[in-house]
Write an enzyme that holds these catalytic residues in place. Structure first.
Site, PDB file in Angstrom:
ATOM      1  N   ASP A  27      56.768  28.007 -16.149  1.00 56.70           N
ATOM      2  CA  ASP A  27      55.920  27.125 -16.955  1.00 56.70           C
ATOM      3  C   ASP A  27      56.615  26.822 -18.277  1.00 56.70           C
ATOM      4  O   ASP A  27      57.453  27.603 -18.753  1.00 56.70           O
ATOM      5  CB  ASP A  27      54.563  27.784 -17.220  1.00 56.70           C
ATOM      6  N   HIS A  84      60.756  23.832 -13.172  1.00 53.98           N
ATOM      7  CA  HIS A  84      59.346  23.850 -13.515  1.00 53.98           C
ATOM      8  C   HIS A  84      58.477  24.314 -12.340  1.00 53.98           C
ATOM      9  O   HIS A  84      57.299  24.664 -12.527  1.00 53.98           O
ATOM     10  CB  HIS A  84      58.906  22.455 -13.958  1.00 53.98           C
TER      11      HIS A  84
END
Length: 412
Positions: free
Chosen positions: A387, A383
């Site tokens: 995204d 992450h």
């Protein structure tokens, strides 16, 4: 003439290795280019072959010893077959020894074979020998254990008792006073390296997993229609599902560059090529050989290369160059029956795709219930780099390409 036997020159990424197996012992005749010893590193097993016809004169590094790049591990006598001194008279660190077996003549054993015999309380008189001059080799003992024909030699009342174990593994030993069998085996260098990298991935990456499912019916029908022609056209290469997923992943990687990237310190490195690693299971552990420049490969090239990787992995022939690099990884746990999983990242890559078992399930199609062959897909991603929106859209892209394979050819 004597020749020093040296460990191979290791790549820069490999600091040292471990002597895994001596296939020849002091005094044994060896033919030119015949395998004499395996050196195990964190990534691969390197083979050392005989430089000429002759015999192993002495061994400087025993099995389990750590060796450095180019370090001397033994001495080879060229053209000395039949004239080498008896093993018992050599100055090797672990000379072969003769062990008297009840009702049998003295049997010459290699150090590795002697260790296995002692650990398992075997009667050497009942083990078939294949070594030169009737010597008992490590392979002889392992084959005897695998065949299940071994019987424990008479032992004192408090001696460990041999317990049953899966085929191909050394029997477990029952601990006196506890009555429950167990065995302790040191990690191989490859297994230790895998463990270290997996822990590193979980500790350093902000790892999340997103899921989706794909209807495999279109690909299965396409494969059924053309598999015979495909195999005939491409010299016996079989059309599998992996090539479709690899090509779909390449198209998705082009559309979402962050998934085809890596993190180097505070820098994000975007790759302008697609090198896809394919997780392959082997007896030594999970390895990830890499398909290079997959965008330029056809389905047959992909299937053929994956097949070669699988055979190399089973035979322990994968080289470091086969596993170096990679921008994305695909793991297929479905071949073992996994219905769903969360694959772990392969650092420094930022994503990994997990394929799973194909299972028929009732699905709603245009208001009607149909039984369709469905597969769950999982995308684990970092992450920090990717995204959630990109990860989901990447997985949806793969789903759309697999459910309509024509999209792969038309690039739509």
């Amino acid at each position: 003439m004597t020749i020093e036997i040296k460990a191979p020159t290791f790549p820069e990424s490999v600091a040292d290795g471990t002597v895994a197996t001596w296939h020849k012992q002091p005094g044994e005749a060896v033919a030119r280019d015949e395998l004499i010893v395996d050196i195990e590193t964190d990534k691969v097993v390197l083979e050392v072959v005989a430089p000429a016809d002759g015999v192993i004169e002495s061994i400087a590094k025993n099995e389990g010893d750590t060796v450095l790049s180019g370090e001397i591990i033994g001495v080879f006598a060229e053209g000395a077959a039949g004239s080498a001194p008896a093993p018992a008279a050599q100055a090797a660190p672990a000379p072969e020894v003769a062990v008297a077996a009840a009702g049998a003549d003295d049997i010459i054993m290699s150090p590795a074979a002697k260790k296995l015999v002692e650990e398992n309380n075997l009667d050497v008189a009942k083990i078939a020998t294949t070594g030169k001059g009737g010597r008992l080799t490590k392979e002889d003992v392992i084959n005897h254990l695998d065949a299940g024909k071994s019987t424990a030699a008479p032992a004192p009342a408090k001696a460990p008792v041999q317990a049953s174990s899966p085929a191909g593994l050394m029997p477990m030993i029952e601990v006196p006073g506890q009555g429950r069998p167990e065995k302790r085996v040191p990690m191989t260098r490859l297994r230790a390296s895998i463990a270290r990298r997996l822990v590193e991935a979980q500790q350093t990456a902000a790892m999340l997993t997103t899921f989706n499912e794909v209807n495999m019916k279109p690909v299965m029908e396409l494969r059924k229609q053309y598999k015979d022609q495909f195999e005939k056209r491409h010299n016996g290469i079989r059309l599998g599902f992996m090539s479709f997923f690899v090509k779909a992943a390449v198209e998705a990687l082009k559309r979402f560059p962050a998934v085809n990237a890596s993190i180097d310190g505070n820098d994000m490195v975007y790759h302008g090529y697609q090198d896809v690693g394919v997780a392959v299971s082997s007896d030594r552990g999970l390895v990830v050989p890499v398909l290079r420049d997959v965008d330029s490969m056809g389905l047959a090239d992909i299937e053929g290369t994956i097949g070669d990787f699988g055979r190399k992995a089973r035979d322990g022939k994968l080289g470091i160059e086969d596993m170096a690099g990679g921008t994305f990884t695909i793991s297929n746990g479905g071949v073992f029956g996994s219905l769903m999983s969360t694959p772990i990242l392969n650092p420094p890559q930022t994503a990994i795709l997990g394929m799973h078992k194909i299972q028929e399930r009732p699905m709603a199609v245009n208001g009607q219930v149909e039984i369709l062959p469905m597969m769950y897909l999982a995308l684990s991603y970092d992450h920090r780099m990717i995204d959630g929106k990109e990860a989901v859209q990447f997985l949806v892209t793969i789903k759309e390409l697999i459910e309509d394979p024509a999209r792969i050819l038309l690039d739509v």
